[in-house]
Design a protein around this motif. Sequence first.
Motif, PDB file in Angstrom:
ATOM      1  N   VAL A  70     -33.302 -35.650  12.752  1.00 18.22           N
ATOM      2  CA  VAL A  70     -34.211 -36.032  13.832  1.00 18.22           C
ATOM      3  C   VAL A  70     -33.405 -36.349  15.087  1.00 18.22           C
ATOM      4  N   GLU A  71     -33.944 -35.952  16.246  1.00 22.82           N
ATOM      5  CA  GLU A  71     -33.292 -36.217  17.522  1.00 22.82           C
ATOM      6  C   GLU A  71     -34.061 -37.288  18.304  1.00 22.82           C
ATOM      7  N   GLN A  72     -33.320 -38.135  19.005  1.00 23.23           N
ATOM      8  CA  GLN A  72     -33.925 -39.121  19.891  1.00 23.23           C
ATOM      9  C   GLN A  72     -34.553 -38.418  21.102  1.00 23.23           C
ATOM     10  N   THR A  73     -35.735 -38.869  21.516  1.00 24.91           N
ATOM     11  CA  THR A  73     -36.368 -38.362  22.732  1.00 24.91           C
ATOM     12  C   THR A  73     -35.937 -39.221  23.915  1.00 24.91           C
ATOM     13  N   VAL A  74     -35.580 -38.579  25.027  1.00 22.25           N
ATOM     14  CA  VAL A  74     -35.109 -39.305  26.208  1.00 22.25           C
ATOM     15  C   VAL A  74     -35.830 -38.804  27.448  1.00 22.25           C
ATOM     16  N   VAL A  75     -35.722 -39.567  28.525  1.00 20.75           N
ATOM     17  CA  VAL A  75     -36.250 -39.136  29.816  1.00 20.75           C
ATOM     18  C   VAL A  75     -35.069 -39.001  30.773  1.00 20.75           C
ATOM     19  N   VAL A  76     -34.963 -37.841  31.417  1.00 23.87           N
ATOM     20  CA  VAL A  76     -33.876 -37.551  32.355  1.00 23.87           C
ATOM     21  C   VAL A  76     -34.318 -37.960  33.751  1.00 23.87           C
ATOM     22  N   VAL A  77     -33.473 -38.747  34.425  1.00 23.68           N
ATOM     23  CA  VAL A  77     -33.822 -39.306  35.739  1.00 23.68           C
ATOM     24  C   VAL A  77     -32.606 -39.252  36.660  1.00 23.68           C
ATOM     25  N   PRO A  78     -32.808 -39.310  37.975  1.00 24.38           N
ATOM     26  CA  PRO A  78     -31.669 -39.468  38.893  1.00 24.38           C
ATOM     27  C   PRO A  78     -30.976 -40.806  38.644  1.00 24.38           C
ATOM     28  N   LYS A  79     -29.686 -40.858  38.897  1.00 27.92           N
ATOM     29  CA  LYS A  79     -28.920 -42.075  38.608  1.00 27.92           C
ATOM     30  C   LYS A  79     -29.386 -43.278  39.421  1.00 27.92           C
ATOM     31  N   ASP A  80     -29.974 -43.030  40.599  1.00 26.05           N
ATOM     32  CA  ASP A  80     -30.403 -44.148  41.435  1.00 26.05           C
ATOM     33  C   ASP A  80     -31.869 -44.516  41.218  1.00 26.05           C
ATOM     34  N   HIS A  81     -32.493 -43.989  40.155  1.00 23.93           N
ATOM     35  CA  HIS A  81     -33.901 -44.289  39.883  1.00 23.93           C
ATOM     36  C   HIS A  81     -34.044 -45.719  39.371  1.00 23.93           C
ATOM     37  N   LEU A  82     -35.177 -46.343  39.696  1.00 29.04           N
ATOM     38  CA  LEU A  82     -35.396 -47.742  39.326  1.00 29.04           C
ATOM     39  C   LEU A  82     -35.376 -47.968  37.821  1.00 29.04           C
ATOM     40  N   ILE A  83     -35.875 -46.999  37.042  1.00 28.40           N
ATOM     41  CA  ILE A  83     -35.990 -47.243  35.602  1.00 28.40           C
ATOM     42  C   ILE A  83     -34.631 -47.240  34.896  1.00 28.40           C
ATOM     43  N   THR A  84     -33.574 -46.858  35.598  1.00 27.71           N
ATOM     44  CA  THR A  84     -32.252 -46.892  34.962  1.00 27.71           C
ATOM     45  C   THR A  84     -31.766 -48.319  34.744  1.00 27.71           C
ATOM     46  N   ALA A  85     -32.465 -49.285  35.316  1.00 28.09           N
ATOM     47  CA  ALA A  85     -32.094 -50.682  35.104  1.00 28.09           C
ATOM     48  C   ALA A  85     -32.375 -51.128  33.675  1.00 28.09           C
ATOM     49  N   ALA A  86     -33.249 -50.400  32.992  1.00 31.61           N
ATOM     50  CA  ALA A  86     -33.594 -50.739  31.601  1.00 31.61           C
ATOM     51  C   ALA A  86     -32.760 -49.913  30.635  1.00 31.61           C
ATOM     52  N   ASP A  87     -32.503 -50.487  29.451  1.00 31.82           N
ATOM     53  CA  ASP A  87     -31.749 -49.768  28.414  1.00 31.82           C
ATOM     54  C   ASP A  87     -32.586 -48.708  27.727  1.00 31.82           C
ATOM     55  N   GLU A  88     -33.897 -48.936  27.639  1.00 31.34           N
ATOM     56  CA  GLU A  88     -34.807 -47.941  27.084  1.00 31.34           C
ATOM     57  C   GLU A  88     -36.139 -48.028  27.822  1.00 31.34           C
ATOM     58  N   ILE A  89     -36.876 -46.921  27.790  1.00 32.59           N
ATOM     59  CA  ILE A  89     -38.091 -46.788  28.585  1.00 32.59           C
ATOM     60  C   ILE A  89     -39.291 -46.650  27.663  1.00 32.59           C
ATOM     61  N   THR A  90     -40.410 -47.220  28.056  1.00 37.78           N
ATOM     62  CA  THR A  90     -41.658 -47.045  27.325  1.00 37.78           C
ATOM     63  C   THR A  90     -42.550 -46.077  28.103  1.00 37.78           C
ATOM     64  N   THR A  91     -43.591 -45.610  27.451  1.00 41.20           N
ATOM     65  CA  THR A  91     -44.514 -44.699  28.128  1.00 41.20           C
ATOM     66  C   THR A  91     -45.207 -45.394  29.302  1.00 41.20           C
ATOM     67  N   ASP A  92     -45.395 -46.691  29.212  1.00 38.54           N
ATOM     68  CA  ASP A  92     -46.028 -47.428  30.320  1.00 38.54           C
ATOM     69  C   ASP A  92     -45.165 -47.383  31.575  1.00 38.54           C
ATOM     70  N   ASP A  93     -43.845 -47.343  31.390  1.00 34.87           N
ATOM     71  CA  ASP A  93     -42.937 -47.295  32.548  1.00 34.87           C
ATOM     72  C   ASP A  93     -43.071 -45.991  33.329  1.00 34.87           C
ATOM     73  N   LEU A  94     -43.626 -44.960  32.678  1.00 42.02           N
ATOM     74  CA  LEU A  94     -43.732 -43.645  33.317  1.00 42.02           C
ATOM     75  C   LEU A  94     -45.146 -43.325  33.789  1.00 42.02           C
ATOM     76  N   ALA A  95     -46.024 -44.311  33.716  1.00 42.03           N
ATOM     77  CA  ALA A  95     -47.441 -44.056  34.007  1.00 42.03           C
ATOM     78  C   ALA A  95     -47.660 -43.516  35.417  1.00 42.03           C
ATOM     79  N   ASP A  96     -46.864 -43.944  36.376  1.00 38.64           N
ATOM     80  CA  ASP A  96     -47.056 -43.526  37.769  1.00 38.64           C
ATOM     81  C   ASP A  96     -46.044 -42.483  38.223  1.00 38.64           C
ATOM     82  N   GLU A  97     -45.258 -41.966  37.290  1.00 38.00           N
ATOM     83  CA  GLU A  97     -44.212 -41.004  37.655  1.00 38.00           C
ATOM     84  C   GLU A  97     -44.729 -39.570  37.587  1.00 38.00           C
TER      85      GLU A  97
END
Length: 228
Positions: A70-97
């Motif tokens: 099994v492979e981990q699912t990840v979200v690819v983002v620019p390095k200066d994106h706000l969500i990079t402050a978190a160690d892992e992301i939830t679906t709620d964090d992407l609701a407005d993206e």
Amino acid sequence: MTGFRLGYVPGVTPAKWSRLWAERLPRIPLELVQVAAAEAPDLVRRAELDAVLLRLPIDRTGLHAIPLYVEQTVVVVPKDHLITAADEITTDDLADELMLHSQDDVLDWARPPGRLIEDRPARTADAIELVAMGTGLLVVPQSLARLHHRKDLTYRPLTGVPESQVALSWPEGATGELVEHLIGIVRGRTVNSTRGPAVPKRAAQKPARKTVQKTTQKTPQKKPRRRR
């Protein structure tokens, strides 16, 4: 005996299995062929490949498939994106993206949260370029994020979504000797192992009881009294 054509989708790395094949079957060449994820099942059905390493789920009509890992699912983002402050992301964090979803290499079940950009790029590499341009974010298996690594991008684990499962697939009715060898290799069997039923482990033997030596204490004999 002819060679064996093994396909694999981007992100899957069959190098270790290829080396084991060469050690065990040195006279039979193993040809590795990278294929697009969307085309992989049909290439096997049409016998253009003998087997393929792909991601589930797929239409299994006419195919065998055994899950491998099994492979981990990840979200690819620019390095200066706000969500990079978190160690892992939830679906709620992407609701407005704004979210990208490529036509190739990314599974249909991975329809990401947020506002989906309907104009889907053809390949994951194209989607990665759009992420770098700030067009949107991309949900992929971790192996694909590593494959398309860029200095200006990063990724974070995404929770609350399915993980991708890599599997070995081959045509029904074509489980011949070479396929059996390959199954043994990808499942980590040793050279001397067989496909027979597993030998049950013997019941654990009870530890031997320690022999306790009893020491018989001798009652000291009374010395006879001297007569006066």
